[in-house]
Design a protein around this motif. Structure first.
Motif, short mmCIF file in Angstrom:
data_model
loop_
_atom_site.label_atom_id
_atom_site.label_comp_id
_atom_site.label_asym_id
_atom_site.label_seq_id
_atom_site.Cartn_x
_atom_site.Cartn_y
_atom_site.Cartn_z
N LEU A 84 -6.42 11.26 -1.61
CA LEU A 84 -5.51 10.33 -1.07
C LEU A 84 -6.26 9.92 0.31
O LEU A 84 -6.35 10.99 1.44
N CYS A 85 -7.26 8.83 0.51
CA CYS A 85 -8.38 8.94 1.10
C CYS A 85 -7.58 7.82 2.42
O CYS A 85 -7.31 7.10 1.73
N GLN A 86 -7.06 8.36 3.47
CA GLN A 86 -6.32 7.46 4.49
C GLN A 86 -7.24 6.87 5.30
O GLN A 86 -6.51 5.68 6.26
N GLN A 87 -8.02 7.85 6.05
CA GLN A 87 -8.83 6.84 6.83
C GLN A 87 -9.80 6.97 7.28
O GLN A 87 -10.48 8.34 5.96
N LYS A 115 -10.17 3.84 6.24
CA LYS A 115 -9.13 2.48 5.52
C LYS A 115 -8.98 3.10 3.67
O LYS A 115 -10.02 4.25 3.08
N GLU A 116 -7.96 2.99 3.97
CA GLU A 116 -7.04 3.63 2.47
C GLU A 116 -7.42 3.56 1.79
O GLU A 116 -7.70 2.62 0.69
N CYS A 117 -7.74 4.65 1.04
CA CYS A 117 -8.00 4.06 -0.80
C CYS A 117 -7.85 5.57 -1.57
O CYS A 117 -7.65 6.38 -1.26
N TRP A 118 -7.70 5.69 -2.76
CA TRP A 118 -7.52 6.73 -3.70
C TRP A 118 -8.44 7.15 -4.79
O TRP A 118 -8.88 6.23 -5.51
N SER A 146 -14.13 8.24 -0.32
CA SER A 146 -13.53 7.45 0.67
C SER A 146 -14.34 5.71 0.35
O SER A 146 -15.11 4.45 1.20
N ARG A 185 0.83 -1.32 -0.02
CA ARG A 185 -0.13 0.29 0.30
C ARG A 185 0.94 1.37 0.19
O ARG A 185 0.56 2.48 -0.86
N ARG A 212 1.15 4.62 -2.70
CA ARG A 212 1.09 5.62 -2.38
C ARG A 212 1.66 6.89 -2.77
O ARG A 212 1.71 7.41 -3.12
#
Ligand SMILES: Nc1nc2c(ncn2[C@@H]2O[C@H](COP(=O)(O)OP(=O)(O)OP(=O)(O)O)[C@@H](O)[C@H]2O)c(=O)[nH]1
Length: 596
Positions: free
Chosen positions: A46-49, A51-54, A114, A19, A23
């Motif tokens: 970048l959505c980190q909290q 649950k991380e996804c982009w 997110s 991950r 990133r």
């Protein structure tokens, strides 16, 4: 490849390592201004909290792309790739009913940022996956993309509304999304980022394909394969670094039953022109090659069988562009076009005519000369290349790619005369190749067709080119903007994959097509001339020319296409040589007499 530049910490292949690695690639890419120019990338979130996804945005796409790491297994990190369409973009019509419902949820846009938190988004809108293998020891990277050309899902029992009306007929299509096409921008972005970091093209590059069946669900929501609805799955593997990638590829392909795709004028060749493969398009290189105005003109190739409506397309295109103060250049090479461009005289454009002959058979540098002449006269924003009605655009592809230093190939537009389409498909192989090579198909003359006929032709077009955008038109009235959304000439090459493996490239000679030109010495009686046209042999498909009718103040342009005809009065001040050009099968064996 120096992976430490991307990932300075120790890498032991854990979920968190993969991950963090991705990133890092995304962040590096977002700081590279040139990448935007090369890949149409517009930005990311970048959505980190928690649950991380982009999520990423690209030019030309109204929706948002998503990426999330789902698992790490046997040294491969697998990322799912998504496209979340905008609720008001036409692509949503191709999504399933349940996806459309989700897209109309009032919180949809907010949720996308997110998306990994929302099962209804994670389970739908997926367009493919990327498996990544990082080997620090040999400083090598392997990327393996998978996606179906089109994801089609059928509803076995159909879908009924509350008042018992079908919104989808039994066995009808619920979803029909061009997944592979949607995957291209995100793939282009990631690969170009890596190539630019590595300052080298991938050392390993291979394409695979596999025929699969589409899916169908029943009333209980149980999914099965639909036997009679095949689809094509494509796999793209590329590696950076010194590894041979043999063992990783063996591991990846185990049990997949894929076929290697042959080198042809196909996706393979096309991808090798991508900015991540062809590094000649470096920042310095690309600046040096653009014009004094700093941008290359777009090139739109216009094909279409005889009499399909290409000239109308040109007229409309010039008109729309002129309104926006943009200038259009035209390169034409038309059998017997002489004297017929009167239709376009009212417009401001620059025209270069290539030598008499046929673009489909031999271009031998003519096209480049045509572009150079056009650009030395004026500097057009767009160049329209109108091929002859009997040209095979596949023959043009290599020549077109060679022009990429001076023009941006935007799309191959094929105009189809809806009324003649099914007949032409039976008779002329070139017609099929014109369809297969298109990025955009204008299904023209729908004013002369019933809805059922239009649907049948659309189905036929779809069967022959699953990637092209099909637009119904009357007089080819379509806004240039609609074409630019058609994904930059990517699908022509993809379409060629879907066509049956057929190494022969047809030319008009294959179809025994030829033309003859006859002079018309006299003023004509209109009724007699109409009767003459009605009795032409069926092998004559197209007639055009200029005649003078009795008791009419001006000359007329004759337009005859497969049994239908019209006469268009010329401007008063236009007096041209009178002639008729006949195009059809075995014209050399036909003894045609000019009308009297
Ligand atoms: N009814 C109808 N006629 C159309 C439409 N589009 C074009 N036509 C007619 O079809 C004929 C041929 O149109 P063109 O634009 O000259 O076709 P083309 O593809 O340039 O023809 P070639 O030069 O032979 O390749 C003309 O008579 C047009 O007026 C349409 O949408 N509906």
């Amino acid at each position: 490849m120096n992976l430490l530049e991307l990932y300075p910490s120790s890498f032991d292949g854990s979920f968190e390592d993969y991950r963090a690695f991705m990133r890092s690639v995304l962040i590096k890419g977002s700081y590279d201004g040139m990448l935007k120019k090369l890949t149409g990338y517009k930005g990311m979130y970048l959505c980190q909290q928690p649950k991380e996804c982009w999520t990423l945005k690209f030019d030309q796409f109204e929706g948002i792309f998503g990426m999330v790491l789902v698992e790490v297994n046997e040294g491969f990190g697998t990322f799912y790739l998504y496209y979340f369409p905008s609720p008001d973009e036409p692509l949503l019509d191709k999504c399933s009913l349940s996806e459309a419902l989700v897209a109309h949820d009032k919180d949809y846009r907010e949720k996308i940022r997110s998306f990994a938190l929302y099962p209804e988004l994670l389970e739908q809108f997926c367009i493919g996956s990327l498996s990544l293998h990082v080997t620090m020891a040999s400083q090598s990277l392997l990327l393996f993309y998978e996606s179906v050309l089109r994801e089609r899902v059928y509803a076995k029992e159909g879908v009924l509304t509350k008042d018992k009306r079908y919104v989808i007929e039994p066995e009808g299509l619920d979803k029909d999304v061009p997944s592979f096409r949607l995957l291209l921008p995100i793939m282009n972005f990631l690969n170009t980022t890596l190539s630019r970091i590595a300052t080298e093209a991938p050392s390993y590059f291979e394409l695979f394909k596999k025929r699969e069946k589409s899916m169908m669900y029943d009333g209980k929501g149980v999914f099965t394969c639909k036997e009679d609805a095949p689809t094509l799955k494509l796999f793209i593997a590329l590696g950076y670094g010194d590894d041979s990638f043999d063992s990783s590829m063996e591991q990846l392909l185990m049990g997949r039953h894929v076929e290697v795709m042959h080198e042809r004028m196909s996706l393979n060749a096309f991808l090798q022109k991508a900015p991540w493969y062809d590094l000649s398009e470096t920042p310095l290189g690309s600046i040096a090659r653009t014009s004094s105005r700093g941008v290359k003109p777009k090139m739109v190739v216009v094909t279409g069988f005889l009499g399909s409506g290409k000239t109308n397309f040109l007229q409309n295109y010039i008109e729309y562009e002129t309104e926006k103060n943009r200038f259009v250049g035209i390169i034409q090479n038309e059998i017997g076009k002489t004297g017929l461009d009167g239709k376009l005289v009212d417009y401001d454009y620059s025209l270069v005519e290539m030598d008499e002959g046929c673009v489909c058979c031999s271009l031998a540098g003519q096209l480049r000369a045509g572009v150079n002449t056009l650009m030395s006269k004026t500097y057009p924003d767009t160049i329209l290349l109108e091929t002859t009605g009997v040209a095979n655009p596949f023959n043009l592809l290599s020549e077109l790619h060679e022009l990429e230093d001076v023009v941006d190939l935007e799309a191959i537009v094929t105009v189809v005369d809806g009324c003649s389409a099914l007949y032409l498909a039976e008779e002329y192989t070139i017609f099929l190749d014109q369809i297969r090579s298109a990025d955009v198909i204008l299904l023209n003359k729908v004013d002369r067709m019933h809805e059922e006929e239009i649907v049948a032709v659309e189905q036929f077009l779809y069967e022959n080119n699953r990637c092209a955008k099909v637009i119904r038109t009357i007089q080819c009235d379509v806004h240039p903007h609609t074409l630019s959304n058609a994904l930059h000439a990517t699908t022509a090459q993809i379409a060629s994959l879907v066509a049956e493996e057929d190494e022969v490239i047809h030319t008009h000679l294959h179809d025994n097509l030829s033309s003859i030109k006859l002079s018309v010495a006299h003023v004509l009686n209109k009724e007699r001339f109409e009767s003459y046209l009605q009795h032409l042999p069926s092998t004559v498909f197209r007639v055009k020319g200029i005649v003078q009718f009795e008791n009419e103040p001006t000359q007329s342009v004759v337009q005859y296409v497969n049994g239908t005809y019209e006469f268009v009065a010329q401007h008063e001040d236009q007096v041209n040589e009178m002639f008729l050009v006949y195009i059809g099968k075995h014209m050399d064996k036909l003894y045609l007499q000019a009308p009297v």
